[in-house]
Design a protein around this motif. Structure first.
Motif, short mmCIF file in Angstrom:
data_model
loop_
_atom_site.label_atom_id
_atom_site.label_comp_id
_atom_site.label_asym_id
_atom_site.label_seq_id
_atom_site.Cartn_x
_atom_site.Cartn_y
_atom_site.Cartn_z
N ASN A 3 0.86 -1.17 0.00
CA ASN A 3 0.00 0.00 0.00
C ASN A 3 0.90 1.23 0.00
O ASN A 3 1.55 1.54 1.00
CB ASN A 3 -0.91 0.00 1.23
CG ASN A 3 -1.78 1.24 1.30
OD1 ASN A 3 -2.12 1.83 0.28
ND2 ASN A 3 -2.15 1.64 2.51
N ILE A 4 0.97 1.92 -1.10
CA ILE A 4 1.91 3.02 -1.26
C ILE A 4 1.34 4.28 -0.61
O ILE A 4 0.35 4.85 -1.08
CB ILE A 4 2.22 3.27 -2.75
CG1 ILE A 4 2.87 2.01 -3.33
CG2 ILE A 4 3.16 4.48 -2.90
CD1 ILE A 4 2.98 2.02 -4.84
N ASP A 5 1.96 4.71 0.47
CA ASP A 5 1.54 5.88 1.23
C ASP A 5 2.32 7.08 0.73
O ASP A 5 3.53 7.19 0.97
CB ASP A 5 1.80 5.64 2.72
CG ASP A 5 1.21 6.73 3.60
OD1 ASP A 5 1.00 7.85 3.10
OD2 ASP A 5 0.97 6.48 4.81
N LEU A 6 1.66 7.98 0.03
CA LEU A 6 2.35 9.12 -0.56
C LEU A 6 2.88 10.09 0.48
O LEU A 6 3.76 10.91 0.19
CB LEU A 6 1.41 9.87 -1.52
CG LEU A 6 0.87 9.05 -2.70
CD1 LEU A 6 0.02 9.93 -3.62
CD2 LEU A 6 2.01 8.42 -3.49
N THR A 27 6.08 6.58 -11.18
CA THR A 27 5.19 7.64 -11.64
C THR A 27 5.54 8.89 -10.86
O THR A 27 6.14 8.82 -9.79
CB THR A 27 3.71 7.26 -11.42
OG1 THR A 27 2.87 8.25 -12.02
CG2 THR A 27 3.38 7.14 -9.94
N THR A 28 5.19 10.06 -11.39
CA THR A 28 5.56 11.31 -10.72
C THR A 28 4.35 11.97 -10.07
O THR A 28 3.23 11.93 -10.60
CB THR A 28 6.20 12.30 -11.71
OG1 THR A 28 5.31 12.55 -12.81
CG2 THR A 28 7.51 11.75 -12.24
N LYS A 29 4.60 12.59 -8.93
CA LYS A 29 3.57 13.32 -8.19
C LYS A 29 4.06 14.74 -7.97
O LYS A 29 4.79 15.28 -8.81
CB LYS A 29 3.27 12.60 -6.87
CG LYS A 29 2.79 11.15 -7.03
CD LYS A 29 1.42 11.07 -7.67
CE LYS A 29 0.94 9.63 -7.78
NZ LYS A 29 -0.39 9.52 -8.43
N GLU A 30 3.72 15.36 -6.82
CA GLU A 30 4.05 16.75 -6.58
C GLU A 30 5.55 17.01 -6.66
O GLU A 30 6.35 16.18 -6.26
CB GLU A 30 3.51 17.20 -5.22
CG GLU A 30 4.07 16.43 -4.03
CD GLU A 30 3.57 16.98 -2.70
OE1 GLU A 30 2.52 17.63 -2.68
OE2 GLU A 30 4.26 16.74 -1.69
N TYR A 35 7.28 8.14 -7.43
CA TYR A 35 6.66 7.19 -6.50
C TYR A 35 6.40 5.88 -7.25
O TYR A 35 6.11 5.88 -8.45
CB TYR A 35 5.32 7.74 -5.97
CG TYR A 35 5.48 8.89 -5.02
CD1 TYR A 35 5.48 8.69 -3.65
CD2 TYR A 35 5.65 10.19 -5.51
CE1 TYR A 35 5.63 9.77 -2.77
CE2 TYR A 35 5.81 11.26 -4.64
CZ TYR A 35 5.79 11.04 -3.27
OH TYR A 35 5.96 12.09 -2.40
N PRO A 36 6.52 4.76 -6.56
CA PRO A 36 6.28 3.46 -7.23
C PRO A 36 4.81 3.28 -7.60
O PRO A 36 3.91 3.71 -6.87
CB PRO A 36 6.71 2.44 -6.18
CG PRO A 36 6.68 3.16 -4.87
CD PRO A 36 6.95 4.59 -5.16
N HIS A 37 4.61 2.66 -8.74
CA HIS A 37 3.25 2.34 -9.23
C HIS A 37 3.21 0.86 -9.57
O HIS A 37 4.04 0.36 -10.33
CB HIS A 37 2.91 3.18 -10.47
CG HIS A 37 1.63 2.76 -11.12
ND1 HIS A 37 0.39 3.05 -10.58
CD2 HIS A 37 1.39 2.05 -12.26
CE1 HIS A 37 -0.55 2.56 -11.36
NE2 HIS A 37 0.02 1.95 -12.38
#
Length: 391
Positions: A3-6, A27-30, A35-37
């Protein structure tokens, strides 16, 4: 399945490198942080990603921690090092055993990545601070291969990367030594890339960028940009923390990865065999040690580390206490504070060019820029005198 907790994910890469089906990508976030997907269509729910993730693993305080202020014997090494040259001394001890070093380099187009080095000729790439998150790439796998073949390995990185490596390996190796750095937080490659687009317009073709250099400002947060001009002649230009937005926002803590503000490693429960940083404030301790040109905070966190350290002859070192070390190194006490201004930095990153962000920075930080310019005029010896009087 993980469970990937951002809010907590450090991006260490352990899950990506360990997945037997290679169904975890990035994948990219802020701020462009990775972050892993997980591709649930190809995932076989083996649970390996959850097993190697270090996020929810408890930390254990070292049983026999030794803390030193350390300075390399070589003036040449000291001049090229960020602080006191302790990392070079440890690396030399590993090279003497025909070992390999894993550390962070700034490579083509200023991309920051972990690389493998097995000779002193290439070690210089690993020196100097790189104030953004490195890509561990496949170095956990490569280190595991070296370890299984009996090679002595020294792996350096942020505490979360070292914890990720240890969880990835899943067992202790007598031929592995790890070094975690005293870390404030990390900036993203994507955010830095946008800054570099502006920097190339400002300076020209940039051959080398060092966030920390002693050439202009001595042991401090100053730096040097090396530019290749149209005639292919190198010239050096000061790279200062107060007049460029990336470095300034990094030092103020505005642009770190989200997990950095709740970092579980920001204390004296270190995960590496060694912990390294700048021994800021060491002058006030009045040690019998020449610290004016840089001093490393060197912590040996276990008996194995102490045994290796005892074989190192290139360091002048004086033992101190962990309380003295933590007094001027806040990240040995608590994580960086989450500033309200971080949201503005995200909005700027998403909606502006690097040149536009720089203009906004200069307009809104005039006092900081002027103060920085005035401080840069103070002779380094006077700054040392001021430092020595601080409590």
């Amino acid at each position: 399945m993980l469970n990937i907790d951002l809010e907590k994910c450090t991006g260490c890469g352990a899950c990506v490198q360990r997945c037997p089906k290679q169904c975890i990508s990035w994948t990219t976030k802020e701020f462009g942080f990775r972050y892993p997907h997980i591709d649930e269509h190809t995932c076989v729910k083996c649970g390996m990603c959850d097993k190697v993730c270090p996020i929810n693993k408890k930390l254990v305080a070292p049983a026999n921690q030794k803390v030193y202020a350390a300075v390399h014997n070589s003036a040449e090494v000291l001049a090229k090092s960020t602080s006191g040259g302790a990392f070079t001394a440890l690396a030399d001890a590993i090279f003497e055993q025909n070992g390999v070093i894993y550390g962070v380099a700034m490579q083509d187009e200023m991309q920051v990545k972990h690389i493998r080095v097995e000779s002193k000729d290439n070690f210089a790439k690993l020196r100097s601070s790189k104030y953004l998150q490195s890509d561990t790439n496949d170095t956990y796998k490569l280190a595991e291969k070296d370890l299984k073949q009996g090679r002595v390995v020294l792996y350096s990185g942020t505490p979360c990367q070292i914890d990720g490596l240890k969880n990835f390996l899943g067992k202790n190796y007598d031929n592995l030594y790890t070094v975690d750095i005293v870390c404030h937080g990390v900036g993203s490659q994507a955010y830095f890339d946008k800054y570099m687009d502006f920097a190339k317009k400002r300076y020209g073709k940039i051959d080398t960028l060092r966030f920390r250099s002693k050439e202009y400002t001595g042991w401090s947060c100053g730096g040097v940009v090396v530019v290749v001009d149209v005639d292919k002649k190198k010239k050096k230009i000061p790279y200062r923390d107060f007049d460029n937005y990336y470095y300034s926002y990094f030092l103020s803590g505005d642009i770190y990865r989200k997990c950095c503000y709740s970092c579980k490693y920001a204390n004296t429960k270190r995960v590496g065999d060694f912990s390294l940083g700048d021994y800021w404030g060491v002058e006030a301790l009045k040690l019998a040690l020449p610290t004016e040109n840089g001093c490393s905070l060197l912590i040996a966190n276990d008996d194995r580390a102490m045994k290796l350290l005892n074989s190192v002859t290139e360091l002048n070192k004086v033992e101190t206490t962990i309380e003295q070390a933590a007094h001027c190194n806040k990240q040995l006490n608590e994580p960086s504070k989450l500033p309200e201004s971080r949201l503005k930095r995200i909005q700027e990153f998403e909606n502006m060019t690097g040149e536009e962000i720089q203009k906004v920075y200069l307009n809104t930080h005039r006092k900081l820029v002027v103060k920085g310019m005035l401080k840069s005029m103070i002779p380094y010896k006077l700054k040392l005198l001021i430092r020595s009087k601080r409590k």
